[in-house]
Design a protein around this motif. Structure first.
Motif, mmCIF file in Angstrom:
data_model
loop_
_atom_site.group_PDB
_atom_site.id
_atom_site.type_symbol
_atom_site.label_atom_id
_atom_site.label_comp_id
_atom_site.label_asym_id
_atom_site.label_seq_id
_atom_site.Cartn_x
_atom_site.Cartn_y
_atom_site.Cartn_z
ATOM 1 N N ILE A 127 22.967 33.216 61.342
ATOM 2 C CA ILE A 127 23.430 34.369 62.121
ATOM 3 C C ILE A 127 23.635 35.541 61.165
ATOM 4 C CG2 ILE A 127 25.316 35.307 63.514
ATOM 5 C CD1 ILE A 127 25.715 32.520 64.666
ATOM 6 N N PRO A 128 22.950 36.653 61.365
ATOM 7 C CA PRO A 128 23.136 37.817 60.494
ATOM 8 C C PRO A 128 24.605 38.239 60.480
ATOM 9 C CG PRO A 128 21.231 38.111 61.917
ATOM 10 C CD PRO A 128 21.943 36.894 62.413
ATOM 11 N N THR A 129 25.141 38.469 59.290
ATOM 12 C CA THR A 129 26.588 38.670 59.158
ATOM 13 C C THR A 129 26.916 39.805 58.203
ATOM 14 O OG1 THR A 129 26.977 36.312 59.570
ATOM 15 C CG2 THR A 129 28.763 37.547 58.522
ATOM 16 N N LEU A 130 27.832 40.660 58.640
ATOM 17 C CA LEU A 130 28.460 41.651 57.773
ATOM 18 C C LEU A 130 29.854 41.150 57.436
ATOM 19 C CD1 LEU A 130 27.562 44.937 59.738
ATOM 20 C CD2 LEU A 130 26.149 43.668 58.096
ATOM 21 N N ILE A 131 30.323 41.451 56.234
ATOM 22 C CA ILE A 131 31.671 41.056 55.822
ATOM 23 C C ILE A 131 32.533 42.309 55.733
ATOM 24 C CG2 ILE A 131 33.049 39.988 53.992
ATOM 25 C CD1 ILE A 131 30.576 38.308 53.273
ATOM 26 N N PHE A 132 33.718 42.247 56.328
ATOM 27 C CA PHE A 132 34.652 43.373 56.287
ATOM 28 C C PHE A 132 35.925 42.920 55.584
ATOM 29 C CE2 PHE A 132 38.009 46.152 58.053
ATOM 30 C CZ PHE A 132 37.458 47.399 57.774
ATOM 31 N N VAL A 133 36.190 43.486 54.412
ATOM 32 C CA VAL A 133 37.414 43.182 53.668
ATOM 33 C C VAL A 133 38.501 44.113 54.187
ATOM 34 C CG1 VAL A 133 38.500 43.044 51.404
ATOM 35 C CG2 VAL A 133 36.096 42.403 51.672
ATOM 36 N N ASN A 134 39.432 43.545 54.934
ATOM 37 C CA ASN A 134 40.455 44.304 55.651
ATOM 38 C C ASN A 134 41.742 44.411 54.822
ATOM 39 O OD1 ASN A 134 41.591 45.641 57.876
ATOM 40 N ND2 ASN A 134 42.356 43.737 58.759
ATOM 41 N N LYS A 135 42.640 45.268 55.279
ATOM 42 C CA LYS A 135 43.996 45.414 54.712
ATOM 43 C C LYS A 135 44.001 45.955 53.281
ATOM 44 C CE LYS A 135 45.899 41.585 57.483
ATOM 45 N NZ LYS A 135 46.736 40.374 57.487
ATOM 46 N N ILE A 136 43.049 46.850 52.960
ATOM 47 C CA ILE A 136 43.050 47.396 51.602
ATOM 48 C C ILE A 136 44.249 48.311 51.370
ATOM 49 C CG2 ILE A 136 40.532 47.250 51.440
ATOM 50 C CD1 ILE A 136 40.474 50.336 51.744
ATOM 51 N N ASP A 137 44.967 48.665 52.461
ATOM 52 C CA ASP A 137 46.137 49.528 52.331
ATOM 53 C C ASP A 137 47.416 48.736 52.114
ATOM 54 O OD1 ASP A 137 45.770 48.503 54.932
ATOM 55 O OD2 ASP A 137 47.216 49.936 55.731
ATOM 56 N N ARG A 138 47.356 47.406 52.162
ATOM 57 C CA ARG A 138 48.559 46.582 52.035
ATOM 58 C C ARG A 138 48.918 46.372 50.563
ATOM 59 N NH1 ARG A 138 49.554 43.373 56.623
ATOM 60 N NH2 ARG A 138 48.999 44.614 58.461
ATOM 61 N N ALA A 139 50.224 46.245 50.303
ATOM 62 C CA ALA A 139 50.681 45.937 48.949
ATOM 63 C C ALA A 139 50.079 44.612 48.508
ATOM 64 C CB ALA A 139 52.203 45.860 48.921
ATOM 65 N N GLY A 140 49.574 44.557 47.306
ATOM 66 C CA GLY A 140 48.950 43.342 46.789
ATOM 67 C C GLY A 140 47.459 43.260 47.040
ATOM 68 N N ALA A 141 46.896 44.250 47.739
ATOM 69 C CA ALA A 141 45.452 44.231 48.006
ATOM 70 C C ALA A 141 44.675 44.398 46.706
ATOM 71 C CB ALA A 141 45.084 45.335 48.990
ATOM 72 N N ASP A 142 43.654 43.584 46.537
ATOM 73 C CA ASP A 142 42.812 43.650 45.333
ATOM 74 C C ASP A 142 41.356 43.462 45.767
ATOM 75 O OD1 ASP A 142 41.532 43.430 42.900
ATOM 76 O OD2 ASP A 142 43.132 42.256 41.972
ATOM 77 N N PRO A 143 40.708 44.533 46.246
ATOM 78 C CA PRO A 143 39.332 44.410 46.770
ATOM 79 C C PRO A 143 38.341 43.843 45.763
ATOM 80 C CG PRO A 143 40.293 46.520 47.388
ATOM 81 C CD PRO A 143 41.227 45.901 46.407
ATOM 82 N N ASP A 144 38.450 44.241 44.485
ATOM 83 C CA ASP A 144 37.492 43.746 43.487
ATOM 84 C C ASP A 144 37.635 42.244 43.286
ATOM 85 O OD1 ASP A 144 36.483 46.299 43.104
ATOM 86 O OD2 ASP A 144 37.870 46.758 41.468
ATOM 87 N N LEU A 145 38.877 41.757 43.223
ATOM 88 C CA LEU A 145 39.107 40.323 43.063
ATOM 89 C C LEU A 145 38.573 39.560 44.277
ATOM 90 C CD1 LEU A 145 40.350 37.909 41.564
ATOM 91 C CD2 LEU A 145 42.519 38.415 42.709
ATOM 92 N N VAL A 146 38.828 40.100 45.471
ATOM 93 C CA VAL A 146 38.357 39.439 46.692
ATOM 94 C C VAL A 146 36.831 39.409 46.728
ATOM 95 C CG1 VAL A 146 38.272 39.600 49.209
ATOM 96 C CG2 VAL A 146 40.432 39.949 48.008
#
Length: 665
Positions: A129-148
């Motif tokens: 199934i074609p899939t896009l990934i959305f990394v949510n909650k980048i505004d929350r304390a402790g968010a680390d988009p690069d690590l995720v």
């Protein structure tokens, strides 16, 4: 007013999937707001979301039933399916996957890749199934988009393409800026990732040919590989603030497939959800794969059923609206199909069969009304719930007048209890909850009941051989008799006879020698005879359980219990206590990963022992230990094999069985 189908250019069925609390429903709300369907974004915490419409969903703040809403992007009408994230309701996700054109997998920028995230991604990749990934909650304390993003590469798939960069992550000012298609950083990532699946692109890189590496060509290649399920674009943002939602929405028609409206081919669809309206009328949610279904049309569905469609409601921005028909690519609510069940094909042969991608329920429980006079009412209510969720496997022990359900966990049990109280006015109690095991044949066994035999009261011959099958293969039924031995005056065709016998076999194997479902076996019908016109379908249906269970008894079975994979994280100074706890509950840990402050332990544990670990882990780890679980396999039980009380007519006891099928008991 119903929308004219001529105005519809394309439709897209889009699933939103995530581990519980990753923000899946909030993202659905944000997409509807971005598309102009909602003036204000609803709140899960406040119980004001569009897709969580059940009172229990609003009360608990979780999605229980898959919900469908629609919005438009460019020339595409997107049918968005918001699915549950809690593992107790994974069956809803299973049903939804069968009708998706594409998906958005939501991952929290704080918690990262979680156990359910892995399970869902595995299913999406298995179905391509074609899939896009959305990394949510980048505004929350402790968010680390690069690590995720790194965790996504490690634990989900390395074939990811970040579609932009984040700024000020972990603060209220967090934002996502999409890459310009000509951005060198974006071009470099596309070339590196796409060339893994495109030899011509790799050759162009080696030969320094610029044509395939222009921004336009690379983006077109990205879209093609995404639609084939080879690569996974990753967006970042916050469903609460709305940042990143616009770029994600714009990518839906660009990167995921959509189906052109077409009513020219034969009608073919699938029922993926059933519900009852307030007045009690059944409504079937149907995804159309080809052709069209019209109001007042006589429509075949399921196993030989047919009914007139009394109402068609298609999903349009703003809600489900009355329509004259539903066409390929669309989802509709059809009324009039009173016998419809989840998984039923609609129209001609289904082009996309349903697949059970997740583990079956592992708990078995008896349920009884607090008021004994309400037994009939409870059975009727549970029958309606089983229409919506066949995985609960409603069974009745006629001799003891008891009802049994199969469940995934305690939350599902609580939801059923509250639903029965709120919707049906029934107070219930759950009794002896046990772990659901399965049985597998340990050898081969054959049995036969011959026409005219002294002990055979049925005018038919049935011979059956049972043998072990591959692990995970389910039941493989084979017909190995001459066509002349088949009563075609009863079943009309060989295929109809084969399907009927396979159904009789499957029904019988719901309860094996120890009372558990028998699986991973090959069942061959190798003898058959009849008399004309005396033999009926009923004779084969009643004789099959006697013969099959006799063959199974000669083959022998082993009872197997469900085993989960676990992942425990706890403070390093509690490591010894964690190991002792795991040992007390028959867990088999693997080599731990240690740091100065934390320890991570993975391994396997019997499902029956999970609750004990969950209850005691906080007390052994200063309240900081967490455990993630997912079903892994079935293993033979060590020690005495557990049994389950039979709720069928007991074909293991010939005398009792014959008395029951004759109606004398």
């Amino acid at each position: 007013m119903p929308r004219d189908h001529a105005q519809l250019v394309k439709s897209q069925s889009l699933g939103i999937l995530a581990h519980v609390d990753a923000g899946k429903t909030s993202l659905s709300e944000a997409l509807l707001h971005e598309a102009g369907v909602l003036e204000k974004v609803g709140s899960v915490d406040e119980g004001t979301t569009q897709t969580d419409s059940l009172a229990l969903e609003r009360q608990r703040g979780i999605t229980i039933r898959a919900a469908v809403v629609a919005f438009s992007v460019k020339d595409v009408t997107v049918n968005l399916i918001d699915t549950p994230g809690h593992p107790d309701f994974i069956a809803e996700v299973n049903r939804s996957l069968a009708v998706l054109d594409g998906a958005v997998l939501v991952v929290s920028a704080v918690e990262g890749v979680q156990s359910q995230t892995i399970v869902l991604m595995r299913a999406l990749r298995r179905l391509a199934i074609p899939t896009l990934i959305f990394v949510n909650k980048i505004d929350r304390a402790g968010a680390d988009p690069d690590l995720v993003l790194n965790r996504i590469r490690e634990r989900l798939t390395p074939a990811v393409v970040p579609m932009g960069v984040t700024h000020a992550a972990g603060t209220r000012d967090a934002s996502f800026v999409p890459f310009d298609r000509a951005d060198e950083r974006f071009v470099d990532v596309l070339v590196d990732t796409l060339s893994d699946h495109d030899e011509s692109l790799l050759e162009a890189v080696v030969d320094e040919r610029p044509g395939p590496m222009t921004p336009g060509a690379l983006y077109a290649n990205l879209a093609a590989q995404t639609r084939r399920g080879q690569v996974f674009p990753v967006f970042f943002g916050s469903a609460i603030t709305g940042t990143g939602v616009g770029p994600l929405m714009a990518a839906l028609p660009e990167l995921l497939p959509a189906v052109p409206a077409d009513s020219g081919e034969p009608a073919s669809g699938l029922v993926f959800k059933v519900e009852r309206e307030r007045q009690g009328d059944k409504v079937a949610y149907v995804r159309m794969f080809s052709g069209a279904v019209h109001r007042r049309q006589r429509l075949p569905f399921g196993a030989g059923n047919e009914a007139s469609v009394t109402s068609v409601k298609t999903f349009q921005p703003g809600g489900a609206v009355d329509s004259s028909s539903v066409v390929a690519g669309q989802i509709a609510k059809l009324s009039g199909l009173t016998g419809a069940r989840v998984g039923d094909p609609v129209g001609t042969t289904l082009s996309r069969p349903t697949v059970d991608l997740f583990a079956p329920p592992t708990l078995d429980t008896a349920v009884a009304p607090c008021d004994p006079a309400q037994k009939a009412a409870l059975h009727a209510a549970l029958t309606q719930l089983a229409e919506q969720d066949p995985f609960i496997n409603l069974r009745q022990d006629d001799s003891r007048q008891e009802l049994f359900l199969s469940l995934y966990g305690e939350v599902q049990k609580e939801v059923i209890e509250q639903t029965l109280a709120a919707d049906f006015g029934l107070r219930i109690e759950f009794r002896e909850t046990t772990t659901i095991c399965v049985e597998r044949p340990t050898g081969s066994g054959s049995a036969v009941e011959r026409l005219g035999g002294a002990d055979n009261p049925f005018p038919a011959t049935v011979g059956i051989t049972v043998a072990p099958g591959a692990v995970g293969s389910g039941t493989d039924f084979r017909l190995a008799v001459d066509v002349s031995a088949i009563p075609l005056f009863v079943y009309k065709t060989v295929d109809a006879f084969r399907e009927a016998m396979a159904r009789y076999v499957a029904e019988t194997l719901q309860q094996g020698l120890a009372g558990w479902q028998v699986t991973d076996c090959i069942v061959t019908m190798d003898d058959c005879a009849y008399t004309a016109p005396g033999t009926s379908a009923s004779d084969f249906r009643k004789l099959t359980p006697l013969v099959l269970m006799d063959a199974l008894r000669r083959a022998g079975t082993v009872v197997c219990e469900p085993i989960h994979r676990f992942h425990v994280e706890a403070p390093a100074d509690t490591f010894s206590a964690v190991l002792r706890l795991l040992a007390q509950h028959r867990a088999i840990p693997e080599a731990p990963l240690m740091s100065d402050t934390w320890v991570s332990v993975r391994g396997s544990i019997p499902a029956a022992e999970v609750t004990g670990v969950q209850i005691q882990l906080p007390g052994r780890t200063h309240g900081e230990g967490v455990i993630e679980l997912q079903f892994d396999r079935y293993d033979p039980v060590t020690g005495p094999a557990p049994t389950r009380r039979r709720s069928d007519k007991n074909p293991l006891n010939r005398k009792e069985y014959l008395l029951r099928v004759s109606g004398r008991i």
